[in-house]
Scaffold this motif. Structure first.
Motif, PDB file in Angstrom:
ATOM      1  N   GLN A  37       1.107  -0.972   0.121  1.00 49.96           N
ATOM      2  CA  GLN A  37      -0.284   0.120  -0.114  1.00 49.96           C
ATOM      3  C   GLN A  37       0.639   0.943   0.167  1.00 49.96           C
ATOM      4  OE1 GLN A  37      -1.497   0.467   4.526  1.00 49.96           O
ATOM      5  NE2 GLN A  37      -1.563  -1.593   3.954  1.00 49.96           N
ATOM      6  N   THR A  38       0.056   2.287  -0.920  1.00 51.06           N
ATOM      7  CA  THR A  38       0.832   3.862  -0.259  1.00 51.06           C
ATOM      8  C   THR A  38      -0.107   4.357   0.514  1.00 51.06           C
ATOM      9  OG1 THR A  38      -1.093   4.155  -2.206  1.00 51.06           O
ATOM     10  CG2 THR A  38       1.990   3.357  -2.612  1.00 51.06           C
ATOM     11  N   HIS A  39       0.440   5.352   0.681  1.00 49.10           N
ATOM     12  CA  HIS A  39      -0.692   7.079   1.997  1.00 49.10           C
ATOM     13  C   HIS A  39      -0.107   7.936   0.794  1.00 49.10           C
ATOM     14  CE1 HIS A  39      -1.151   3.788   4.834  1.00 49.10           C
ATOM     15  NE2 HIS A  39       0.124   4.116   5.100  1.00 49.10           N
ATOM     16  N   GLU A  40      -1.147   9.126   0.835  1.00 45.03           N
ATOM     17  CA  GLU A  40      -1.239  10.286   0.521  1.00 45.03           C
ATOM     18  C   GLU A  40      -1.151  11.520   1.009  1.00 45.03           C
ATOM     19  OE1 GLU A  40      -4.374  11.174  -2.505  1.00 45.03           O
ATOM     20  OE2 GLU A  40      -3.956   9.016  -3.413  1.00 45.03           O
ATOM     21  N   LYS A  41      -1.180  11.060   2.283  1.00 45.05           N
ATOM     22  CA  LYS A  41      -1.020  11.915   4.046  1.00 45.05           C
ATOM     23  C   LYS A  41      -0.366  11.600   4.892  1.00 45.05           C
ATOM     24  CE  LYS A  41      -5.445  13.792   2.120  1.00 45.05           C
ATOM     25  NZ  LYS A  41      -7.122  14.196   2.079  1.00 45.05           N
ATOM     26  N   ARG A  42       0.420  10.781   4.468  1.00 50.15           N
ATOM     27  CA  ARG A  42       1.444  10.195   5.854  1.00 50.15           C
ATOM     28  C   ARG A  42       2.089   9.991   5.001  1.00 50.15           C
ATOM     29  NH1 ARG A  42      -3.358   6.560   7.144  1.00 50.15           N
ATOM     30  NH2 ARG A  42      -2.723   4.847   7.207  1.00 50.15           N
ATOM     31  N   ALA A  43       3.683  10.147   6.732  1.00 47.74           N
ATOM     32  CA  ALA A  43       4.772   8.896   6.697  1.00 47.74           C
ATOM     33  C   ALA A  43       4.400   8.490   8.004  1.00 47.74           C
ATOM     34  CB  ALA A  43       5.986  10.042   6.352  1.00 47.74           C
ATOM     35  N   ILE A  54       9.313  -9.008   8.062  1.00 45.41           N
ATOM     36  CA  ILE A  54       9.398  -9.304   6.824  1.00 45.41           C
ATOM     37  C   ILE A  54       8.577  -7.690   6.243  1.00 45.41           C
ATOM     38  CG2 ILE A  54       9.937 -10.196   4.046  1.00 45.41           C
ATOM     39  CD1 ILE A  54       9.423 -13.194   5.899  1.00 45.41           C
ATOM     40  N   VAL A  55      10.024  -6.915   6.077  1.00 42.12           N
ATOM     41  CA  VAL A  55       9.588  -5.776   4.742  1.00 42.12           C
ATOM     42  C   VAL A  55       9.712  -4.849   3.600  1.00 42.12           C
ATOM     43  CG1 VAL A  55       9.937  -3.530   5.919  1.00 42.12           C
ATOM     44  CG2 VAL A  55       9.876  -5.100   7.798  1.00 42.12           C
ATOM     45  N   THR A  56       8.593  -4.802   2.633  1.00 42.11           N
ATOM     46  CA  THR A  56       9.009  -4.538   1.776  1.00 42.11           C
ATOM     47  C   THR A  56       8.989  -2.722   1.610  1.00 42.11           C
ATOM     48  OG1 THR A  56       8.216  -6.765   0.794  1.00 42.11           O
ATOM     49  CG2 THR A  56       7.935  -4.974  -1.007  1.00 42.11           C
ATOM     50  N   ILE A  57       9.659  -2.267   1.140  1.00 39.90           N
ATOM     51  CA  ILE A  57       9.914  -1.619   0.375  1.00 39.90           C
ATOM     52  C   ILE A  57      10.041  -0.153  -0.499  1.00 39.90           C
ATOM     53  CG2 ILE A  57      10.095   1.203   1.286  1.00 39.90           C
ATOM     54  CD1 ILE A  57      10.679   0.417   4.298  1.00 39.90           C
ATOM     55  N   ASP A  58       8.749  -0.177  -1.262  1.00 36.76           N
ATOM     56  CA  ASP A  58       9.316   0.258  -3.024  1.00 36.76           C
ATOM     57  C   ASP A  58      10.014  -0.865  -3.553  1.00 36.76           C
ATOM     58  OD1 ASP A  58       8.753   1.898  -5.052  1.00 36.76           O
ATOM     59  OD2 ASP A  58      10.780   3.070  -4.318  1.00 36.76           O
ATOM     60  N   GLY A  59       9.439  -2.354  -3.138  1.00 41.39           N
ATOM     61  CA  GLY A  59       9.551  -3.275  -4.319  1.00 41.39           C
ATOM     62  C   GLY A  59      11.003  -4.096  -3.773  1.00 41.39           C
ATOM     63  N   VAL A  76       5.491   6.090  -0.543  1.00 45.25           N
ATOM     64  CA  VAL A  76       6.099   5.092  -1.138  1.00 45.25           C
ATOM     65  C   VAL A  76       5.375   3.902  -0.974  1.00 45.25           C
ATOM     66  CG1 VAL A  76       7.996   4.027  -0.099  1.00 45.25           C
ATOM     67  CG2 VAL A  76       7.605   6.236  -0.244  1.00 45.25           C
ATOM     68  N   ALA A  77       5.450   2.833  -1.678  1.00 44.81           N
ATOM     69  CA  ALA A  77       4.692   1.448  -1.046  1.00 44.81           C
ATOM     70  C   ALA A  77       5.227   0.284  -0.262  1.00 44.81           C
ATOM     71  CB  ALA A  77       4.405   0.470  -2.647  1.00 44.81           C
ATOM     72  N   HIS A  78       4.918  -0.040   0.398  1.00 38.81           N
ATOM     73  CA  HIS A  78       4.816  -0.736   1.758  1.00 38.81           C
ATOM     74  C   HIS A  78       4.474  -1.654   2.129  1.00 38.81           C
ATOM     75  CE1 HIS A  78       2.898   2.308   3.603  1.00 38.81           C
ATOM     76  NE2 HIS A  78       2.941   1.423   4.384  1.00 38.81           N
ATOM     77  N   ARG A  79       5.093  -3.076   2.907  1.00 38.77           N
ATOM     78  CA  ARG A  79       4.222  -3.728   3.419  1.00 38.77           C
ATOM     79  C   ARG A  79       4.839  -4.482   4.555  1.00 38.77           C
ATOM     80  NH1 ARG A  79       1.928  -7.930  -1.072  1.00 38.77           N
ATOM     81  NH2 ARG A  79       0.071  -7.668  -0.058  1.00 38.77           N
ATOM     82  N   MET A  80       3.936  -5.324   5.544  1.00 37.15           N
ATOM     83  CA  MET A  80       5.133  -5.885   6.172  1.00 37.15           C
ATOM     84  C   MET A  80       4.112  -7.449   6.392  1.00 37.15           C
ATOM     85  SD  MET A  80       6.170  -5.970   9.499  1.00 37.15           S
ATOM     86  CE  MET A  80       6.950  -4.216  10.094  1.00 37.15           C
ATOM     87  N   ALA A  81       5.156  -8.171   6.725  1.00 35.49           N
ATOM     88  CA  ALA A  81       5.174  -9.775   6.817  1.00 35.49           C
ATOM     89  C   ALA A  81       5.875  -9.912   8.224  1.00 35.49           C
ATOM     90  CB  ALA A  81       4.896 -10.649   5.549  1.00 35.49           C
ATOM     91  N   ALA A  82       4.726 -11.373   8.268  1.00 37.23           N
ATOM     92  CA  ALA A  82       5.132 -12.207   9.255  1.00 37.23           C
ATOM     93  C   ALA A  82       5.690 -13.554   8.815  1.00 37.23           C
ATOM     94  CB  ALA A  82       4.362 -12.710  10.575  1.00 37.23           C
TER      95      ALA A  82
END
Length: 114
Positions: A37-43, A54-59, A76-82
């Protein structure tokens, strides 16, 4: 605790919220992952309190251990995985102009959400 929510991937609770920031404790079940996912209004700043994660940031995917942290800029596109073997818990500090759950643009989701 200001808010608690169960999701298909785990749970989150809001620990702090004001006009400029929000802090959540997020737990991801073993083998589950958040939407990409991404967010338009928050970091976001993620601090791992139980891992590994397991973290994915911008691919780019990498493994973080307990005590590690990562910053995610607005848009920035991001994801958290266990991993399958353990759950992940992390503290998420959000900064920006809006913190609602509707500021999520899902690029990929295991649960069919838009």
């Amino acid at each position: 605790m200001l808010e608690f929510s169960e999701r298909p991937w785990g749970t989150y609770q809001v620990l702090h919220s004001n006009a400029f920031s929000q802090v959540k404790e997020i737990t991801v079940k073993a083998g589950a992952r958040l939407s990409y996912q991404t967010h338009e209004k928050r970091a976001e700043h993620w601090f791992i309190t139980q891992g590994p994660a397991i973290v994915t940031i911008d691919g780019v995917t990498k493994t973080l251990q307990m005590g590690d942290s990562v910053d995610i800029a607005v848009g920035v596109a991001h994801r958290m995985a266990a991993p399958e073997t353990n759950g992940v818990t992390f503290i998420e500090v959000q900064t920006g102009t809006y913190f609602g759950e509707d500021d999520i643009v899902r690029l990929e989701d295991d649960f069919g959400r838009n």
